[in-house]
Motif scaffolding. Structure first.
Motif, PDB file in Angstrom:
ATOM      1  N   TYR A   1      -4.596  11.198  -8.716  1.00 55.82           N
ATOM      2  CA  TYR A   1      -4.471  10.269  -7.592  1.00 55.82           C
ATOM      3  C   TYR A   1      -5.665  10.317  -6.642  1.00 55.82           C
TER       4      TYR A   1
ATOM      5  N   TRP B   1       0.810  -1.214   0.000  1.00 57.01           N
ATOM      6  CA  TRP B   1       0.000   0.000   0.000  1.00 57.01           C
ATOM      7  C   TRP B   1       0.849   1.272   0.000  1.00 57.01           C
ATOM      8  N   LYS B   2       1.789   1.373   0.910  1.00 56.08           N
ATOM      9  CA  LYS B   2       2.585   2.606   1.031  1.00 56.08           C
ATOM     10  C   LYS B   2       3.401   2.866  -0.228  1.00 56.08           C
TER      11      LYS B   2
ATOM     12  N   TYR C   1       1.035   8.976  -6.083  1.00 54.34           N
ATOM     13  CA  TYR C   1       1.060  10.398  -5.730  1.00 54.34           C
ATOM     14  C   TYR C   1       2.094  11.149  -6.549  1.00 54.34           C
TER      15      TYR C   1
ATOM     16  N   ARG D   1       1.033   3.965  -2.995  1.00 53.28           N
ATOM     17  CA  ARG D   1       0.589   5.331  -2.707  1.00 53.28           C
ATOM     18  C   ARG D   1       1.657   6.339  -3.124  1.00 53.28           C
TER      19      ARG D   1
ATOM     20  N   LEU E   1      -5.756   5.130  -1.356  1.00 52.74           N
ATOM     21  CA  LEU E   1      -4.443   5.681  -1.067  1.00 52.74           C
ATOM     22  C   LEU E   1      -4.420   6.519   0.204  1.00 52.74           C
ATOM     23  N   SER E   2      -5.576   6.897   0.662  1.00 52.77           N
ATOM     24  CA  SER E   2      -5.659   7.657   1.899  1.00 52.77           C
ATOM     25  C   SER E   2      -5.692   6.678   3.075  1.00 52.77           C
ATOM     26  N   GLU E   3      -4.826   6.910   4.027  1.00 56.05           N
ATOM     27  CA  GLU E   3      -4.643   5.954   5.119  1.00 56.05           C
ATOM     28  C   GLU E   3      -5.872   5.792   6.012  1.00 56.05           C
TER      29      GLU E   3
END
Length: 101
Positions: free
Chosen positions: A69, A55-56, A63, A59, A75-77
């Motif tokens: 994006y 994920w990170k 981004y 992202r 992508l938002s935690e």
């Protein structure tokens, strides 16, 4: 006296017949729910695995390279974490209900 007993017995039997048919329908719905539950668990597991692995990196790459994006809520935690946590809480509620069964 006999007719009164017969009438009461028929009334009870009729009420129980309705309950019996409802229990049969409940059993059908439980089978469907169990199949659905397994699918829900798989989705949660896959999302959790993604969230704790790629994920990170995804992202950061998106981004940096994709001006659109924002279309990826994933992508938002916070939303991802909240969705995972909410499902865990709901499953705990379900477990509590099942323990009362």
């Amino acid at each position: 006296m006999k007719d009164k007993n017969t009438s009461a017995a028929k009334k009870r039997a009729g009420e129980m017949q309705i309950l019996y048919e409802e229990v049969l329908q409940d059993n059908h719905e439980f089978r469907k729910f169990i199949r659905s539950f397994k699918e829900k668990k798989l989705r949660l597991d896959l999302l959790t695995q993604y969230y704790s692995s790629n994920w990170k990196t995804d992202r950061d790459v998106i981004y940096a390279q994709d001006k659109e994006y924002e279309k990826y809520t994933i992508l938002s935690e916070d939303p991802v974490f909240n969705a995972i946590e909410e499902q865990i809480i709901l499953m705990k509620e379900l477990t509590d209900l099942l323990n009362q069964y």
